[in-house]
Design an enzyme around this catalytic site. Structure first.
Site, PDB file in Angstrom:
ATOM      1  N   GLU A  97       1.275 -11.774   5.757  1.00 28.79           N
ATOM      2  CA  GLU A  97       0.228 -11.057   6.488  1.00 28.79           C
ATOM      3  C   GLU A  97       0.612 -11.171   7.959  1.00 28.79           C
ATOM      4  O   GLU A  97       0.470 -12.220   8.576  1.00 28.79           O
ATOM      5  CB  GLU A  97      -1.146 -11.692   6.225  1.00 28.79           C
ATOM      6  CG  GLU A  97      -1.667 -11.477   4.811  1.00 28.79           C
ATOM      7  CD  GLU A  97      -2.221 -10.064   4.551  1.00 28.79           C
ATOM      8  OE1 GLU A  97      -2.144  -9.218   5.467  1.00 28.79           O
ATOM      9  OE2 GLU A  97      -2.704  -9.822   3.426  1.00 28.79           O
ATOM     10  N   HIS A 146       2.448  -7.173   4.700  1.00 32.37           N
ATOM     11  CA  HIS A 146       1.077  -6.646   4.829  1.00 32.37           C
ATOM     12  C   HIS A 146       0.541  -6.872   6.234  1.00 32.37           C
ATOM     13  O   HIS A 146       1.133  -7.593   7.042  1.00 32.37           O
ATOM     14  CB  HIS A 146       0.153  -7.331   3.819  1.00 32.37           C
ATOM     15  CG  HIS A 146       0.381  -6.871   2.416  1.00 32.37           C
ATOM     16  ND1 HIS A 146      -0.457  -6.016   1.759  1.00 32.37           N
ATOM     17  CD2 HIS A 146       1.407  -7.133   1.554  1.00 32.37           C
ATOM     18  CE1 HIS A 146       0.015  -5.770   0.544  1.00 32.37           C
ATOM     19  NE2 HIS A 146       1.156  -6.437   0.400  1.00 32.37           N
ATOM     20  N   GLU A 197      -2.491   0.207   7.926  1.00 31.65           N
ATOM     21  CA  GLU A 197      -1.587  -0.859   7.492  1.00 31.65           C
ATOM     22  C   GLU A 197      -0.334  -0.282   6.815  1.00 31.65           C
ATOM     23  O   GLU A 197       0.777  -0.737   7.051  1.00 31.65           O
ATOM     24  CB  GLU A 197      -2.321  -1.787   6.507  1.00 31.65           C
ATOM     25  CG  GLU A 197      -1.415  -2.831   5.864  1.00 31.65           C
ATOM     26  CD  GLU A 197      -2.134  -3.724   4.865  1.00 31.65           C
ATOM     27  OE1 GLU A 197      -3.355  -3.541   4.657  1.00 31.65           O
ATOM     28  OE2 GLU A 197      -1.474  -4.605   4.291  1.00 31.65           O
ATOM     29  N   HIS A 223       0.821  -1.223   0.000  1.00 31.83           N
ATOM     30  CA  HIS A 223       0.000   0.000   0.000  1.00 31.83           C
ATOM     31  C   HIS A 223       0.855   1.274   0.000  1.00 31.83           C
ATOM     32  O   HIS A 223       1.982   1.251  -0.454  1.00 31.83           O
ATOM     33  CB  HIS A 223      -1.002  -0.049   1.171  1.00 31.83           C
ATOM     34  CG  HIS A 223      -1.704  -1.366   1.234  1.00 31.83           C
ATOM     35  ND1 HIS A 223      -2.820  -1.664   0.468  1.00 31.83           N
ATOM     36  CD2 HIS A 223      -1.433  -2.505   1.934  1.00 31.83           C
ATOM     37  CE1 HIS A 223      -3.199  -2.920   0.717  1.00 31.83           C
ATOM     38  NE2 HIS A 223      -2.374  -3.454   1.584  1.00 31.83           N
TER      39      HIS A 223
HETATM   40 ZN    ZN Z   1      -2.298  -5.265   2.547  1.00 36.23          ZN
END
Ligand code: ZN
Length: 461
Positions: free
Chosen positions: A422, A356, A303, A289
């Site tokens: 993640e 992430h 995030e 992102h």
């Molecule tokens: Zn993400």
């Protein structure tokens, strides 16, 4: 990169004791060790490869309270492949130099603390000398040559495992160190030092059974030690005072520290050795992102910010380990998925790590934990994912949600082993509190770095 020949059989570590000048490990051979110095809190991690720990010392703590070391935590970090882990918790940020020697008669592997024991380092060195490592053929390590590796490091190569301890004297811009039980090669390879070289002079002197090395830097340059990935090599990082951090947004070339320096050193290397000298493995770190794309968000936490902080920590650790690091982004900026892939392709990365943070649709949820993704049918990607995932679970104690395959663009389209981690759920209040803390981010970064290191050492030849 050459590595120590590892014994096929597993070693057995039976005991760890504190001795006068360091530590004695009762073990039936010489382990290959990966070392890492980390901060917050300050500690040194030694991973003994292919080593099994006697069950009675697994998960035990050896109190030390000297040499700047509080305690040593001992554990079987991993069963297959077996890795024994010793964590030295430091009470201060003293430099820790460990000199190793193996006494095959007694089955003792000694780790001596150089520099912290006495103001006169020769004590530790003499002790080492009388007790040379015996796993190698008899005789001394031959110091074969010095060369620049194209990434701002001067690398000293020897025929066998060597130990050293060094210090930089800023008054005369000279870094000196001594390599015990070694000898200068008759035909020592050394770099040509041009007038723009960060190094002014390199001197080697045979002093009895030891080689004394003295490296004088040009003004404005310093030398720092780097983590040792290979016990036959000593890599010294040349640092320009006021050097800028890596920025590789454009991804056209792996620009390390100071792009001018990197090219210049590569040229010196070419002339002196006739090789390209550019063999450093590059890891591309992709913070997910950025900019208007904030990623997952809850209660003002984004995030994009968490993963940027983690990626920077990861990059620093990987650099300390000796890898080249290229980031897809180093600030809060918008970046499409395809340019992230292109950056990795352009620098011919050895591994691609996308970071992430997870979330669920619910506003608050009890679901927590780590998921590590690889592309479908990517066998090396899967191996990388497994190694990194194991390290994260072991290093953080987070809930294990498994290694998974998915068609995420950045791991699907990159040609090198690629994973997407993640790192946790911000929809879980407990995990969210951890994810925003620098200490937890550091834990995640360390764990990813160790997994990447394991992978690149074992599967990327
Ligand atoms: Zn993400």
């Amino acid at each position: 990169m050459a590595q120590l020949p590892t014994t096929a059989k597993k070693l057995k570590l039976r005991n760890v004791q504190s001795i006068a000048d360091g530590f004695a490990l009762r073990i039936d051979g010489v382990p290959q060790i990966m070392a890492l110095r980390v901060s917050n809190p300050d500690r040194v991690i030694l991973d003994l490869q292919a080593t099994e720990i006697a069950p009675e010392i697994h998960n035990t703590i050896l109190a030390v309270n000297r040499f700047g070391i509080k305690q040593v935590r001992i554990a079987q970090f991993q069963k297959s492949p077996a890795i024994a882990r010793l964590v030295f918790d430091l009470s201060s940020d003293v430099p820790i130099n460990l000199l190793s020697s193996f006494d095959s008669g007694q089955g003792l592997f000694r780790l001596r603390l150089a520099g912290t024991v006495s103001a006169n380092p020769s004590i530790a060195l003499q002790a080492l000398q009388t007790n040379p490592p015996t796993n190698f053929a008899s005789g001394k390590a031959i110091v074969e040559g010095l060369s620049f590796n194209g990434y701002g490091q001067l690398v000293i190569k020897a025929s066998r495992s060597i130990s050293y301890q060094g210090s930089f004297d800023s008054r005369n811009n000279t870094y000196t160190f001594r390599i015990p039980n070694s000898q200068i090669a008759a035909q020592l390879r050394r770099p040509l030092l041009g007038s723009n070289s960060p190094i002014e002079q390199i001197r080697l002197n045979q002093v009895g059974d030891m080689v004394d090395v003295s490296i004088k830097t040009s003004s404005g340059w310093q030398i720092t030690e780097t983590g040792r990935a290979n016990p036959q090599e000593i890599a010294l990082q040349l640092v320009s005072l006021g050097a800028t951090a890596i920025s590789a947004k454009t991804g056209s070339q792996p620009r390390i520290n100071n792009s001018g320096l990197s090219n210049q050193i590569a040229q010196i290397d070419n002339r002196s050795t006739g090789q390209s000298g550019n063999s450093k493995q590059i890891v591309v770190i992709d913070a997910g992102h950025g900019g208007p794309d904030v990623g997952a968000t809850r209660g003002g936490i984004y995030e994009k910010d968490i993963v940027l902080a983690m990626s920077q920590q990861l990059g620093q650790i990987l650099q300390q380990m000796g890898y080249g690091v290229v980031y897809t982004r180093t600030k809060d900026e918008d970046l499409d998925l395809e340019p992230r892939v292109q950056i990795a392709e352009n620098v011919n990365a050895s591994a691609f790590i996308s970071i992430h943070v997870n979330s669920l649709d619910a506003n608050v949820s009890m679901v927590s934990g780590v998921e590590t993704y690889h592309a479908p049918n990517a066998s090396l990607g899967k191996t990388l994912a497994e190694l990194v995932h194991q390290q994260i679970i072991a290093g953080t104690g987070a809930n294990d949600r498994g290694v998974r395959s998915a068609r995420f663009h950045v791991i699907l389209k990159t040609s090198m082993p690629a994973i997407l981690v993640e790192t946790g759920f911000i929809t879980n209040p407990n995990e969210a509190a951890k994810l925003v803390s620098a200490a937890y981010q550091r834990k995640i970064a360390e764990a990813i770095a160790m997994g990447v290191n394991q992978f690149l050492k074992s599967y990327q030849r």
